[in-house]
Enzyme design. Structure first.
Site, short mmCIF file in Angstrom:
data_model
loop_
_atom_site.label_atom_id
_atom_site.label_comp_id
_atom_site.label_asym_id
_atom_site.label_seq_id
_atom_site.Cartn_x
_atom_site.Cartn_y
_atom_site.Cartn_z
N GLY A 70 0.81 -1.22 0.00
CA GLY A 70 0.00 0.00 0.00
C GLY A 70 0.84 1.27 0.00
O GLY A 70 2.08 1.22 -0.14
N TYR A 123 -0.69 8.64 13.04
CA TYR A 123 -0.31 9.47 11.90
C TYR A 123 -1.30 10.61 11.74
O TYR A 123 -2.51 10.41 11.88
CB TYR A 123 -0.37 8.71 10.57
CG TYR A 123 0.22 7.34 10.52
CD1 TYR A 123 1.23 6.93 11.38
CD2 TYR A 123 -0.23 6.46 9.55
CE1 TYR A 123 1.77 5.65 11.27
CE2 TYR A 123 0.29 5.19 9.44
CZ TYR A 123 1.28 4.78 10.30
OH TYR A 123 1.78 3.52 10.17
N ASN A 171 -6.42 -3.14 -1.79
CA ASN A 171 -6.38 -1.71 -2.13
C ASN A 171 -5.01 -1.32 -2.67
O ASN A 171 -4.55 -0.20 -2.46
CB ASN A 171 -6.70 -0.89 -0.87
CG ASN A 171 -7.05 0.55 -1.21
OD1 ASN A 171 -7.73 0.82 -2.20
ND2 ASN A 171 -6.57 1.48 -0.40
N LEU A 219 -7.68 14.90 0.35
CA LEU A 219 -7.49 16.18 -0.35
C LEU A 219 -6.42 16.14 -1.43
O LEU A 219 -6.69 16.47 -2.59
CB LEU A 219 -7.14 17.26 0.69
CG LEU A 219 -6.87 18.64 0.11
CD1 LEU A 219 -8.12 19.23 -0.54
CD2 LEU A 219 -6.32 19.60 1.19
N TYR A 271 -14.25 3.44 11.39
CA TYR A 271 -12.83 3.26 11.05
C TYR A 271 -11.95 3.66 12.23
O TYR A 271 -11.07 2.91 12.66
CB TYR A 271 -12.47 4.11 9.80
CG TYR A 271 -10.98 4.34 9.69
CD1 TYR A 271 -10.13 3.28 9.32
CD2 TYR A 271 -10.40 5.57 9.99
CE1 TYR A 271 -8.76 3.46 9.25
CE2 TYR A 271 -9.03 5.77 9.92
CZ TYR A 271 -8.21 4.71 9.55
OH TYR A 271 -6.86 4.89 9.50
N LYS A 307 -9.29 1.78 5.28
CA LYS A 307 -9.04 3.10 5.87
C LYS A 307 -9.99 4.23 5.45
O LYS A 307 -9.71 5.38 5.76
CB LYS A 307 -7.61 3.51 5.54
CG LYS A 307 -7.38 3.69 4.04
CD LYS A 307 -6.14 4.48 3.70
CE LYS A 307 -5.99 4.65 2.22
NZ LYS A 307 -4.86 5.45 1.80
N SER A 345 -3.97 6.34 14.14
CA SER A 345 -4.35 7.52 13.37
C SER A 345 -4.73 8.65 14.31
O SER A 345 -5.27 8.42 15.41
CB SER A 345 -5.56 7.15 12.51
OG SER A 345 -6.16 8.30 11.98
N ALA A 346 -4.52 9.86 13.85
CA ALA A 346 -4.96 11.03 14.61
C ALA A 346 -6.46 11.04 14.81
O ALA A 346 -6.97 11.74 15.69
CB ALA A 346 -4.54 12.30 13.87
N THR A 347 -7.18 10.26 13.99
CA THR A 347 -8.63 10.21 14.12
C THR A 347 -9.06 9.68 15.50
O THR A 347 -10.17 9.94 15.95
CB THR A 347 -9.24 9.40 12.95
OG1 THR A 347 -10.63 9.66 12.87
CG2 THR A 347 -9.03 7.92 13.10
N LYS A 369 -9.22 1.58 15.04
CA LYS A 369 -7.86 1.96 15.46
C LYS A 369 -7.79 2.04 16.99
O LYS A 369 -6.84 1.57 17.60
CB LYS A 369 -7.48 3.32 14.85
CG LYS A 369 -7.34 3.31 13.34
CD LYS A 369 -6.21 2.40 12.92
CE LYS A 369 -6.02 2.33 11.43
NZ LYS A 369 -5.12 1.25 11.01
#
Ligand code: NAD
Ligand code: WQD
Length: 335
Positions: free
Chosen positions: A10, A176, A35, A199, A148, A84, A124-126, A152
């Site tokens: 990936g 991340y 993916n 983006l 998602y 993701k 993840s920062a999420t 994490k």
């Protein structure tokens, strides 16, 4: 060391395979290519001069994972494999929980059985959710706001419990921020399937003529130019952060959490302008309504990674856009 990289075909995985090889490690990859394409690994081999061993296998198949460990004396694992896309996870939660949780549980059970107790995990920062003030610090209470992100968070919990139960485990949870850019050779990069969710891949496809214009999701946020701010990180800096984290945990059991970001926010319009400069052309855009679930602004407090790993980002948003554009221009349809 001999490192098993799950999801190594990936976007972030392929760049990390290259960084690991350049740091002198041997690499074995497991990926089911859901993916990604094996072409990424062929190109990594071209850049490093050394092919990684590749196993096309699904982590939800525990016996397939076990067979890979049976065939190689693995020292440590970097675990990228997972689905993701936030929006897709809202529509298909079972698919996301099954893939990301069962895949990880199988991997950890096999690792434990075979005595491989060193893992770097792609978080993840999420996971910081909606309630924390910026900048985000590793010690903050986490709480993701989508399926998602919850996968994490749940894997972080599983790994923290494992580290608490068995002091032999060496565990790095890497959160991340927004990875963008590509290797400066332009040979490997991000190759989203279908309409890009993120983006910079969207901007890149507008620049190369595959899409008409960028939709900027919201111009009325309480930010300096009204568009959202994020902490963009060059994928090569991110890949190098994995090598640094692996070096740090080796021989140091424990559960460690590090933000991998630059510590600085950039707005959607700032990124768009930087990409225009890199591509040498205007990129049409239109400001539309807000995207559900988006936060106005967040970025990392990146001081722990600097203090513990002597790692920090070195590449600017301009370089991210230049490198992303070189990849897109040279590979207009991806791999
Ligand atoms: P990616 O989709 O390019 O890479 C993930 C890889 O995992 C793919 O090659 C895919 O084929 C593979 N995979 C998925 N499920 C699998 C399974 N069950 N068995 C085997 N292989 C499987 O994504 P990426 O951007 O390189 O992200 C890598 C990791 O980093 C993911 O875990 C992602 O959640 C996490 N992450 C990504 C971002 C980002 O914005 N790109 C941000 C934070 C965290
Ligand atoms: C960035 C900004 C959008 C597309 C996502 C995941 C997160 C992490 C990183 C995995 C936002 C705006 C976007 C477009 C736009 N991934 N935008 N038009 O949402 O910060 O984070 O990727 O862990 O979990 O949620 O990144 O690139 O989607 O958006 O205006 O076509 O660009 O509104 O402000 P995001 P993004």
């Amino acid at each position: 060391m001999r490192i098993l990289v799950t999801g190594g075909a990936g976007y972030i995985g392929s760049h990390t395979v290259l960084s690991l090889q350049q740091a002198g490690h041997e690499v074995v990859v497991i990926d089911n290519l859901v993916n990604s394409s094996a072409e990424s690994l062929r190109r990594v081999a071209e850049l490093s001069g050394t092919p990684a061993v590749f196993h096309r296998a699904d982590l939800v198949d525990e016996s397939a994972v076990d067979a890979v460990f049976a065939g190689h004396a693995i020292d440590a694992v970097i675990h990228f494999a997972g689905l993701k896309a936030v929006g897709e996870s809202v529509r298909e939660p079972l698919h996301y929980y099954y893939n990301n949780l069962v895949g990880t549980l199988n991997l950890l059970r096999v690792m434990d059985r075979r005595g491989v107790r060193s893992i770097v995990f792609s978080s993840s920062a999420t996971v910081y959710g909606e309630h924390n003030p910026v900048p985000y610090l590793e010690k903050m209470e986490i709480g993701a706001n989508n399926p998602y992100g919850r996968t994490k968070e749940q894997v972080e919990d599983i790994l923290a419990d494992l580290g608490a139960a068995d002091s032999r485990w060496q565990i790095a949870l890497l959160r991340y921020f927004n990875p963008v850019g590509a290797h400066p050779s332009g040979r490997i990069g991000e190759d989203p399937q279908g309409v890009p969710n993120n983006l910079v891949p969207f901007i890149a496809q507008v620049a190369v003529g595959r899409r008409e214009k960028l939709m900027v999701f919201g111009g009325d946020y309480d930010t300096p130019d009204g568009t959202c701010q994020r902490d963009y990180i060059h994928v090569v800096d991110l890949a190098d952060g994995h090598v640094a984290a692996l070096d740090h945990i080796t021989g140091r059991p424990g559960v460690y959490r590090w933000n991998l970001g630059s510590g600085k926010g950039s707005s959607v319009l700032e990124v768009l302008r930087a990409f225009e400069k890199a591509a040498g052309k205007r990129i049409p855009y239109e400001i539309t309504g807000r995207r559900s679930g988006d936060l106005p602004a967040f970025w990392a407090d990146a001081s722990s990674a600097l203090a513990d790993l002597s790692w920090s980002t070195t590449r600017t948003v301009d370089q991210m856009c230049e490198d992303h554009w070189r990849w897109q221009k040279n590979n207009p349809q991806g791999y």
